[in-house]
Design an enzyme around this catalytic site. Structure first.
Site, PDB file in Angstrom:
ATOM      1  N   ALA A 114       5.760  12.611  -4.692  1.00 35.81           N
ATOM      2  CA  ALA A 114       6.666  11.631  -4.058  1.00 35.81           C
ATOM      3  C   ALA A 114       6.077  10.226  -4.144  1.00 35.81           C
ATOM      4  O   ALA A 114       6.802   9.244  -4.397  1.00 35.81           O
ATOM      5  CB  ALA A 114       6.917  12.024  -2.600  1.00 35.81           C
ATOM      6  N   ASN A 170       0.855  -1.191   0.000  1.00 37.16           N
ATOM      7  CA  ASN A 170       0.000   0.000   0.000  1.00 37.16           C
ATOM      8  C   ASN A 170       0.888   1.237   0.000  1.00 37.16           C
ATOM      9  O   ASN A 170       1.995   1.216   0.552  1.00 37.16           O
ATOM     10  CB  ASN A 170      -0.864  -0.004   1.273  1.00 37.16           C
ATOM     11  CG  ASN A 170      -1.777   1.210   1.362  1.00 37.16           C
ATOM     12  OD1 ASN A 170      -2.398   1.614   0.386  1.00 37.16           O
ATOM     13  ND2 ASN A 170      -1.852   1.803   2.555  1.00 37.16           N
ATOM     14  N   HIS A 210       0.969   5.201   1.310  1.00 33.92           N
ATOM     15  CA  HIS A 210       0.279   6.008   2.329  1.00 33.92           C
ATOM     16  C   HIS A 210       0.975   7.367   2.451  1.00 33.92           C
ATOM     17  O   HIS A 210       2.206   7.431   2.500  1.00 33.92           O
ATOM     18  CB  HIS A 210       0.318   5.267   3.673  1.00 33.92           C
ATOM     19  CG  HIS A 210      -0.393   6.018   4.753  1.00 33.92           C
ATOM     20  ND1 HIS A 210      -1.768   6.015   4.871  1.00 33.92           N
ATOM     21  CD2 HIS A 210       0.078   6.827   5.740  1.00 33.92           C
ATOM     22  CE1 HIS A 210      -2.111   6.767   5.896  1.00 33.92           C
ATOM     23  NE2 HIS A 210      -1.025   7.284   6.443  1.00 33.92           N
TER      24      HIS A 210
HETATM   25  C1  GRF Z   1      -2.910   8.719  -2.050  1.00 38.40           C
HETATM   26  O1  GRF Z   1      -2.532   9.867  -1.347  1.00 38.40           O
HETATM   27  C2  GRF Z   1      -2.575   7.476  -1.268  1.00 38.40           C
HETATM   28  O2  GRF Z   1      -1.424   7.593  -0.527  1.00 38.40           O
HETATM   29  C3  GRF Z   1      -3.762   7.369  -0.354  1.00 38.40           C
HETATM   30  O3  GRF Z   1      -4.864   7.746  -1.133  1.00 38.40           O
HETATM   31  C4  GRF Z   1      -4.430   8.645  -2.167  1.00 38.40           C
HETATM   32  C5  GRF Z   1      -4.885   8.074  -3.473  1.00 38.40           C
HETATM   33  O4  GRF Z   1      -4.665   8.928  -4.557  1.00 38.40           O
HETATM   34  N1  GRF Z   1      -3.850   6.035   0.196  1.00 38.40           N
HETATM   35  P1  GRF Z   1      -4.896   8.385  -6.058  1.00 38.40           P
HETATM   36  O5  GRF Z   1      -6.288   7.773  -6.109  1.00 38.40           O
HETATM   37  O6  GRF Z   1      -3.822   7.378  -6.362  1.00 38.40           O
HETATM   38  O7  GRF Z   1      -4.802   9.608  -6.924  1.00 38.40           O
END
Ligand code: GRF
Length: 179
Positions: free
Chosen positions: A162, A99, A101
């Site tokens: 990032a 995942n 995060h």
């Molecule tokens: C990202 O910031 C990820 O870290 C978090 O949810 C967001 C998803 O963004 N878990 P996207 O759907 O990939 O644009």
């Protein structure tokens, strides 16, 4: 082959696709996730596994795992997937789920990591890629990138930038090891 789970915009899915990684299936818990539009535009099979259509989360996760396996998936990346995975799914892909995060875990787990970091007044936050277990952002950390909070007007954009570098890097490395 990589399966990607999504719930929203899908910019991290796009980063995996643009990095040339072999994404063979994209699954969502929401049929309106823009990530599904991105997947279809790239010619990648998609499916939605809404909780409304299943008896419980375990059954939904089993059906989703089977669909991913039918599409050749051996490795799963969660890219903005906003549900916890249950044991039946985790056991189908042991040690093969990661995942991304938007914080330096274990700081600021959960759905509001960027806002929580701002509220806490930290000077540095960042991005984590970690293995997935049945907790909320609790699996072992694989890689992190620090991101300074200031200038805070651009923090969200810099965090996402990032993520779009770190997630494909880690997925590429893990898939190479698995070969
Ligand atoms: C990202 O910031 C990820 O870290 C978090 O949810 C967001 C998803 O963004 N878990 P996207 O759907 O990939 O644009």
């Amino acid at each position: 082959m990589i399966g990607v789970l999504v719930s929203g915009n899908g910019s991290n899915l796009q980063a995996l696709i643009d990095a040339g990684l072999p994404v063979s299936a994209v699954a969502s818990n929401r049929k309106d996730a823009y990530a599904l539009v991105r997947a279809r535009a790239a010619g990648i099979p998609t499916a939605t596994f809404s909780l409304d259509c299943h008896a419980d989360r375990e059954e939904r996760d089993l059906v989703m795992a089977t669909w991913l396996e039918e599409h050749g998936v051996e490795f799963v990346a969660l890219a903005g997937y906003m549900h916890l995975l249950t044991g039946p799914f985790l056991r189908r892909f042991p040690d093969r789920i990661v995942n991304v995060h938007p914080s330096l875990l274990p700081a600021f787990p959960g759905a509001h990591a960027i806002a929580d970091a701002l509220a806490a007044g930290v000077g540095t936050t960042g991005v984590t890629v970690h293995r997935v277990d049945d907790g909320v952002d609790t699996g072992p950390v694989l890689a992190q990138t620090e991101v300074p909070v200031e200038p805070r007007e651009t923090l969200v954009e810099r965090i996402h930038a990032a993520e779009h570098i770190l997630l494909p890097e880690v997925v590429r490395a893990l898939c190479a090891v698995a070969r």
